[in-house]
Design an enzyme around this catalytic site. Structure first.
Site, short mmCIF file in Angstrom:
data_model
loop_
_atom_site.label_atom_id
_atom_site.label_comp_id
_atom_site.label_asym_id
_atom_site.label_seq_id
_atom_site.Cartn_x
_atom_site.Cartn_y
_atom_site.Cartn_z
N SER A 1 48.10 35.38 55.56
CA SER A 1 49.24 34.98 54.78
C SER A 1 50.59 35.25 55.44
O SER A 1 51.59 34.64 55.03
CB SER A 1 49.21 35.69 53.42
OG SER A 1 49.35 37.08 53.61
N SER B 1 45.67 39.34 57.07
CA SER B 1 46.90 38.56 56.93
C SER B 1 47.98 38.83 57.97
O SER B 1 48.95 38.09 58.06
CB SER B 1 47.50 38.77 55.54
OG SER B 1 46.81 37.98 54.61
N LYS C 1 58.53 39.74 55.83
CA LYS C 1 57.70 38.89 54.98
C LYS C 1 58.26 38.97 53.57
O LYS C 1 58.64 40.07 53.11
CB LYS C 1 56.26 39.40 55.03
CG LYS C 1 55.24 38.54 54.30
CD LYS C 1 53.82 39.10 54.53
CE LYS C 1 52.75 38.28 53.84
NZ LYS C 1 51.39 38.81 54.12
#
Ligand SMILES: [Mg+2]
Ligand SMILES: [Zn+2]
Lengths: 98, 493, 507
Positions: free
Chosen positions: C154, C178, C79
């Site tokens: 996210s 997330s 990420k």
């Protein structure tokens, strides 16, 4: 507590954000909604409940006072939007007279 | 200040840099004077993703200082974020302590400089740990005002010490700072060097006036930018005067105007109002989620307290009790810092007389240090060397003027006592040589012998002068003694 | 079987047996990325040359008998809020579009040290604030199961990348759901470890007391393998637990007979989509058939979770994001234009405002130009909630309710070993659907945020599909540091089911 446009303007200065008039209105509506939503917490009686800032019960996590290498200056300054060979540069810290 | 009698009420906020090798939250050096931005890393630059880890040594030093200031040490202390924007504060917040500081409610006693009377007690509100910011330097380039930012200092550990408004005069404020600085250097907690920024002072001051309408207080003013203890004293004196004048013209009292911040202009010797940041007081403190609390057990506090042996007050008392110095001399030595007192005690331990050592330290040694800009640790003469020199003086082998020359030689070259004496040609004259010299002199100057026999013993003085012309190393006292003996011996059949 | 369909565990075995090379596996991932990325958009950066070089080195090590770990040579995606030394780390924000960290996050260091091949950086909601990866300034990511829909967020890029079979595993971060919510939307496994289990050093902070790094994979077994690698004490993170790391992958075959499974009553109330309810109910039956006993459990304060979470997370974020001010790194507004404008205004108009200095303007303009709307909203909320006069009513009250939420869990875990419920109230929604109404987006985190507030571990697992073919996620929650129990339950469940083997059809 109702949230006014003036409140939002004041908060935007504290937060160092610049909201043009239209966005200020939208932000006021949004924040008012969220604030109204989080108001539900007020219905709980928490007088005897100690706050929990951290879920982990750790204490005394300390590091030894032992030198480690710093970044070399070029690397430290590399991401600066404005700089010279030694320093970061910003508009005068003491504002007004420029 | 015409009719109204007034009292100056002063509280101080002192930031001292703790003597750690590395910063509070990263392991970058805290060494003063490095080129800009060469002592930084992702942590003290506040780069995204970096996290602080608390320096154990900083906590220990802060505790030591707090205990020496007789503070209460709560079992639990935690860290908070103080949020504000400033270009020398790269994270946009300072990690400090808000509601659970490391220590609170202590005091520092100010000794009466005359050595008599009761000490003045100045209460300490709190002492807490926090990180320093970087440095902004103003730079005028081609009409554009720019600031340059050096983050070497960012993250340096500071102890913020806040007093109660217990000080009653600018001079007392200076005494307090001197005593605090002394205490912290005895504790080995801080260098307290204002030039290098390892000690900074802000002062809050106002006047309490007795008026026909009763007691009133003028608005509190915070003074910043003072770069020496003298400057603190002068700024406070100026500000007291200014507040009195202002009160007489405006009549405004505490609470009628917001707290003002004024900066000391050392050149002009005045304080000037600073731009106030309208919203700057809203720091939005909240618990620092990247750090965990520190607990201090009562046993640990007791251990720190037990390890506090030689604080200034204690050492003053010891110098009087163990070495027979009078309080004034003890005070002079102690005020020079722990290293000088250590040096004194080593000199005495090596056999020097305490009073003589005290006198030499206060005169020759301090003068030398001042002239050469040295610390006592840098003095090329070790305590044992000074002791040896003073012993020679006491034994009459060296008179004081010659001893001073030897001392200077030792300072200049780092030589031992013997080597310095040799270099200066100061050698001990052998007894037989001295006897021979005296005999010769008596033989060459029968009129002096006659004068002495006639009761004019002061005539021996001339002999001493002649003896020193022949050999500058002779001890005048011994020349005198031997000559008297020889004359007396010649008289007896 | 094609290389891109192999799990981390299967790749480990194939690499150890010499049946495949790291280079082949990496090349297969890169090829698949080339094939599907245009429609998915999972990555912000793919380090093609770097990945192939790392893979070649890995093969060299293995040939020399010096593999750094069993996973040496396995590709992984990160990420883009995890700092990678010398490679841009952007948080999908204009603010950090050019930011190149001079250091590696601890998790990244550990992955490198184990020889994994770092394939690229995945998209996310800006600064991890959001639940759809639509608040991303530097890319658009879509759900591989339905390209009109969001991947969740996210960690939407990481989830989509794994679901689309462009990488066998990815690292995400979870502040309020997330990792778990996008895992559920994309039909993969997502583990949010206990707070303090994995170092946060180098994870660009959103809300420091809630953020936690975790693996996103197709199986619980793979999650165990990756957690083993990235977990553990870190002297650079004071909030990282000092406990040793169990060998999670070695305890996956525990018998579930007698396992006490608590069904969270509040997670089945109004607002739960029917398909999701049915899928979770069938999962419950699977666990029953594995020997688990089912118990009704209540978490009475969970309904306050979202409000508590938004206050605490926004307060911390308002402070964490203060560093993005255009001074030391990141975006800065056009300074000369700013100075010109100010000079003109002052020349013409009113007396200079005391707070309207060039510097304050620089801060405000830089931040407002480079931070997205959602980020600004949260900064505003947090600043407001911490400001004088509101701190007690909002921030402090939220911390007290947080304690009540934690106590609910403590009580529940006194009675059961694991908690079970849906990961999200509904399956993936359509792009744009909730943008106008941020609050409705926040409510998607209803079942996930309380685990972050309480600091416990949570695992999302695929447990079925809606009629329209969208994946449904099951959530298991465990007491602090009981990841082994969580992963074993997930593994046994996956041995009995095949939801994780379904592959989205991509053009
Ligand atoms: Mg301070
Ligand atoms: Zn540093």
């Amino acid at each position: 507590m109702s949230l006014t446009r003036q409140d939002v303007e004041k908060v935007s200065l504290l937060a160092r954000l610049q909201l043009p008039p239209a966005q200020l209105d939208a932000m006021t509506v949004h924040l008012a909604r969220i604030v109204a939503y989080v108001e539900q917490l007020q219905e709980l009686d928490t007088r005897d409940v100690p706050p929990l800032a951290h879920a982990l019960d750790l204490e005394n996590v300390l590091a030894d006072d032992t030198l480690a290498p710093s970044l070399d200056r070029e690397e430290a300054l590399r991401n600066a939007p404005k700089r010279d060979v030694e320093c970061y540069r910003v508009p005068a810290v003491l504002g007004g007279d420029f | 200040m015409s009719a109204a009698a007034f009292t100056t009420v002063i509280g101080l906020e002192v930031h001292v840099q703790l003597k750690t090798r590395t910063k509070l939250f990263c392991r970058c050096s805290t060494q003063f004077g490095a080129p800009p931005n060469t002592q930084t890393c992702e942590v003290c630059l506040g780069l995204p993703g970096s996290l602080p880890v608390m320096n154990r040594r900083a906590v220990e030093l802060a505790l030591r200082a707090a205990v020496a200031l007789h503070c209460d040490i709560p079992t639990l202390t935690k860290w908070d974020r103080k949020n504000y924007y400033y270009p020398d504060l790269p994270k946009g917040y300072q990690i400090s302590q808000y509601d659970l500081p490391l220590s609170r409610d202590g005091y520092l006693d100010l000794p009466d400089p005359q050595g008599a009377g009761t000490p003045r007690r100045v209460r300490i509100l709190r002492a807490h740990l926090e990180e320093d910011a970087g440095k902004s330097m103003h730079d005028e380039v081609a009409g554009h005002a720019d600031s340059r930012i050096d983050l070497n200092r960012a993250g340096t550990p500071l102890l913020e010490i806040v007093t109660q408004p217990d000080l009653r005069s600018p001079t007392e404020a200076r005494f307090f700072l001197n005593e605090l600085k002394l205490l912290l250097s005895y504790l080995d907690v801080s260098d307290c060097n204002m030039q290098e920024g390892s000690l900074r002072v802000d002062a809050n001051v106002n006047l309490h006036l007795d008026t026909p309408r009763g007691r009133v207080a003028t608005p509190i003013v915070e003074i910043k930018n003072m770069n020496s203890f003298r400057a603190v004293e002068r700024a406070l004196a100026y500000e007291a005067q200014r507040q009195g004048d202002e009160w007489r013209t405006t009549g405004r009292t505490l609470g009628e105007v917001p707290k003002q911040t004024r900066g000391w202009d050392d050149q002009a010797q005045v304080t000037r109002g600073q731009r106030h940041k309208e919203e700057s007081s809203d720091y939005r403190y909240f618990p620092e989620p990247d750090l965990v609390p520190v607990t201090v057990r009562p046993e640990e506090v007791a251990a720190v307290r037990a390890a506090l042996t030689a604080l200034p007050a204690t050492r003053r008392a010891q110098l009087v009790a163990h070495h027979g110095l009078d309080p004034y001399d003890a005070d002079v030595l102690v005020n020079q810092g722990p290293a000088l007192v250590d040096y004194f005690e080593q000199t005495v331990a090596c056999g020097a007389d305490a009073r003589r050592a005290s006198n030499w330290l206060q005169q020759d040694v301090l003068r030398t240090l001042n002239e050469r800009g040295l610390t006592i640790q840098q003095l090329p003469v070790p305590a044992a060397g000074l002791a040896e020199l003073l012993r020679s003086v006491a034994a009459g082998e060296l008179e004081t003027t010659r001893a001073r020359q030897v001392f200077q030689r030792m300072v200049e070259t780092g030589a031992t006592v013997a080597a310095a004496r040799q270099a200066l040609g100061i050698v001990q004259v052998a007894s037989e040589d001295l006897l021979e010299l005296c005999r010769t002199l008596l033989a060459e100057h029968p009129h002096i012998v006659r004068d002495v026999r006639g009761g004019k013993t002061q005539a021996l003085g001339a002999l001493i002068g002649k003896a020193r012309q022949r050999n500058p190393n002779v001890d005048p006292a011994r020349v005198k003694a031997i000559c008297s003996e020889l004359i007396a011996a010649a008289d007896t059949p | 079987m094609r290389l891109i369909h192999l799990t981390v565990a299967q790749l480990r075995d194939a690499l150890a047996a010499g049946h495949v090379s790291a280079r082949d596996v990496t090349q297969a991932c890169l090829d698949e990325i080339r094939r599907v990325e245009a429609s998915i958009g999972a990555y912000l950066a793919v380090d093609e040359a770097g990945a192939l070089a790392q893979a070649a080195e890995s093969d060299g090590r293995r040939a020399a008998g010096r593999a750094r770990s069993p996973l040496d040579g396995v590709p992984i995606a990160l990420k883009d809020n995890l700092c990678t030394r010398g490679q841009a780390t952007t948080c999908s924000s204009r603010m950090l579009a050019q930011f190149v960290p001079p250091y590696d996050a601890t998790v990244v260091q550990k992955l490198r040290a184990a020889g994994l091949v770092l394939l690229g950086k995945t998209n996310l909601d800006e600064f991890a604030m959001g639940g759809s990866t639509e608040n991303a300034a530097l890319g658009t990511t879509r759900n591989p199961w339905d390209l009109r829909r969001v991947p969740g967020g996210s960690s939407g890029g990481s989830a989509a990348a794994v679901a689309a079979r462009t990488v066998p595993g990815a690292i995400g971060s979870d502040t309020g759901g997330s990792i778990r919510q996008p895992a559920a939307y994309c039909g993969i496994v997502g583990l949010k470890p206990t707070y303090g289990r994995v170092s946060r050093y180098g994870l660009i902070a959103f809300a420091s007391s809630l953020d936690q790094v975790g693996p996103m994979t197709r199986t619980a077994e793979d999650a165990a393998l990756l957690l083993e690698l990235i977990a553990g004490p870190d002297p650079r993170d004071a909030t990282c637990a000092l406990r040793p790391v169990p060998a999670y992958s070695q305890t996956l075959d525990q018998d579930l007979a007698g396992l006490r499974l608590g069904v969270v009553r509040e997670h089945f109330e109004a607002g739960l989509d029917d398909a999701v309810r049915q899928a979770v109910q069938s999962a419950l039956e699977v666990f029953r058939s594995l020997g688990a006993t089912i118990h009704d459990v209540s978490l009475p304060h969970s309904r306050y979770g979202i409000a508590t979470y938004y206050l605490i997370a926004s307060c911390e974020a308002s402070s964490n994001l203060a560093r993005y001010d255009g001074v030391h790194f990141g975006y800065r507004t056009d300074e000369s234009a700013l100075l010109r404008a100010l000079a003109e205004e002052r020349g013409s108009a009113a007396a200079p405002d005391e707070v309207d200095t060039p510097l304050v303007r620089l801060y405000r303009q830089s931040r407002s130009e480079a931070l997205g709307a959602e980020v600004q909203r949260r900064i505003m909320l947090g600043t407001y909630a911490l400001s004088a006069g509101y701190y007690e009513a909002y921030y402090l009250q939220a911390l007290r309710v947080r304690r009540l939420i934690r106590s609910d869990f403590d009580r529940a875990f006194g009675e059961v070993d694991l908690l079970l419920g849906p990961t999200t109230p509904s399956p993936a929604f359509c792009a744009g659907e909730k943008l106008a109404d941020p609050l409705s987006m926040y409510l998607e985190d209803l079942y996930t945020v309380t685990a972050n507030l309480a600091g416990i571990a949570g695992l999302a697992l695929p447990c079925g599909f809606t009629r329209g073919g969208l994946p449904v996620g099951l959530q298991l929650l465990a007491p602090p540091f009981e990841e082994a129990r969580l992963l074993a339950a997930g593994h046994r469940y996956q041995q009995r089911t095949d939801w994780h083997t379904h592959v989205p059809e991509l053009p």
